[in-house]
Motif scaffolding. Structure first.
Motif: not given
Ligand SMILES: *Cc1c(COP(=O)(O)O)cnc(C)c1O
Length: 467
Positions: A29, A36, A40-41, A44, A75-77
């Protein structure tokens, strides 16, 4: 039942494989988070639906639990440990402080008493002395370690309430507000929302506050502050949450001292200006106040869950938080719970201690002044690209506007969607503005320039789509 779950837990503690997996996931991470997308996308976010599961009937598997959280949670952070998150006033994380948190998580200390954690007790004392020195606060000042400024503001105002009522011959803990003499609460119209919350929680009533007008920078208008007296609690601000502006402490604290009014300083992120040679002019006079609240998790970049209340009057703080009447609980060793509303608490002081020890005075100065330099760089580069800067950039906050409110709002949306950086919006003098807060050690000048480019692109996109 044959203690199966216990046996599994002993095995997990012994084998440590899940901790190795957690560590690997964390390293992964950390390696990705710097580069990144900051927010989040969409994918995500949609994947969070994977967590919609019923409460299990039976024990699960530790590897699976960790794996699910890492696969769909990481990924959702929001990438706050990178250098291009400028929302709220969110600090980054100092590696040494994070490492200490890992170790102390294994300790699993509960810290109300010296007897429940001698090491936490000792570090609380040492850190208290260091903070007193760093901010040049009076010798009698004590510290309580709480979850954040919301709670430390509450504690400061509780101590103020205790002391002011006591002077008027009223024991608020026993008698409450019914038939109580009146206390006055005075603060600026731009006091932080958590100040209003504490005022409400403590029973003063938000409508009873004497609100003072603020100037164009959001500072309390010194001349507009009403006459103070010994029933007054005056709440000042070191670091306006939008503009970063500082109230005139020298003048107002001196006035308050003359009549015995209590001054609390909300310095959540701004109090740290006092630790910078170039910026400490902003906090001149704070040593004349009675209580100060600030965070470790903002400007100092400790992990979250780090707020501090400092109070010059130990008895007022302890009596307020423990309803213990007019006596102090003396103890040969420090019992941390006397200075906080909570009883059970983790050893949160360790990360704060580690951050202070790691940076040292010169490192703190460099960190804090660095935020200021990057904020000025932001303002300068944005101005060169035709953005309007609405505040004096005295600390780490920059308020930015485009031509119209619509263009500004659309630009914010586009910046957030770009994933290049993250900024929020706010209202400033009846205008929609972009709010930039530089608060992470990981923000380098290149991050600022890259983010400015994202601003320019986002505004361009807003212009072409809105016509
Ligand atoms: C963030 C902030 C608070 C609240 O602090 P928490 O640590 O989030 O509880 C209060 N006052 C100011 C000026 C702040 O910036």
């Amino acid at each position: 039942m044959n203690d199966e779950i216990r046996r599994r837990m002993f095995r997990e503690m012994e084998q440590k494989a899940i901790f190795d997996e957690a560590r690997d996931a964390a390293y992964n991470y950390a390696d990705q988070a710097l580069e990144r997308n900051v927010f989040p996308t969409q994918e995500a976010i949609e994947n969070l639906a994977r967590f919609d599961q019923p409460l299990p009937e039976d024990p699960g598997d530790a590897h699976e639990i960790l794996n699910q959280l890492n696969t769909f949670g990481s990924p959702a952070t929001v990438a706050q440990i990178g250098g291009r998150y400028f929302g709220l006033v969110n600090g980054g994380i100092i590696p040494a402080s994070l490492a200490v948190r890992w170790l102390t998580d294994f300790w699993d200390q509960n810290t109300p008493l010296y007897l429940s954690s001698p090491v936490a007790s000792r570090l609380e004392e040492i850190t208290e002395a260091w903070l007193r020195e760093l901010f040049a606060l009076p010798d009698s000042t004590v510290a309580g370690y709480v979850s954040g400024s919301s709670m430390s503001i509450f504690c400061g105002l509780a101590a103020a309430r205790q002391r002011n009522f006591e002077r008027l011959g009223w024991d608020i803990n026993r008698k409450g507000f019914t038939d109580a003499p009146r206390l006055r609460v005075i603060t600026g119209r731009q006091a932080h929302g958590t100040v209003s919350k504490a005022i409400a929680l403590l029973g003063f009533g938000i409508d009873n506050v004497e609100w003072v007008d603020t100037d164009v920078q959001g500072r309390i208008a010194t001349d507009a502050v009403p006459e103070l007296d010994q029933s007054t609690i005056l709440i000042l601000q070191a670091g306006n949450v939008n503009s970063g502006a500082f109230d005139d402490f020298s003048t107002l604290c001196a006035k308050a001292r003359q009549v015995g009014a209590w001054v609390h300083v909300d310095g959540a992120f701004g109090l740290w200006a006092a630790a910078s040679q170039q910026l400490k002019y902003l906090t001149a006079g704070i040593e004349l106040a009675d209580s100060w609240s600030f965070d470790g998790h903002k400007t100092l970049n400790t992990p979250y869950d780090s707020g501090v209340i400092m109070c010059r009057d130990r008895a007022a703080l302890v009596n307020a938080l423990h309803a213990s009447g007019a006596y102090i609980v003396y103890s040969d060793n420090r019992d941390g719970m006397l200075h906080t509303p909570e009883m059970s608490r983790r050893a949160r002081v360790c990360e704060l201690w580690a951050a202070l020890k790691y940076l040292g005075k010169s490192g703190i100065d460099e960190l804090v002044y660095g935020f200021h330099l990057r904020a000025r760089q932001f303002a300068q580069e944005l101005e060169q690209h035709g953005f309007e800067i609405l505040n004096d950039v005295v600390f780490n906050q920059v308020l930015v506007a485009c031509g119209s409110d619509t263009l500004t709002t659309e630009t914010i949306k586009n910046i957030q969607q770009s994933g290049e950086c993250w900024v929020g919006g706010t209202q400033w003098q009846q205008r929609s503005v972009i709010r930039v807060s530089v608060c992470s050690w990981a923000t380098m000048p290149t991050d600022v320039s890259r983010s400015v480019k994202a601003f320019v692109d986002a505004r361009e996109q807003a212009r072409t789509t809105s016509v």
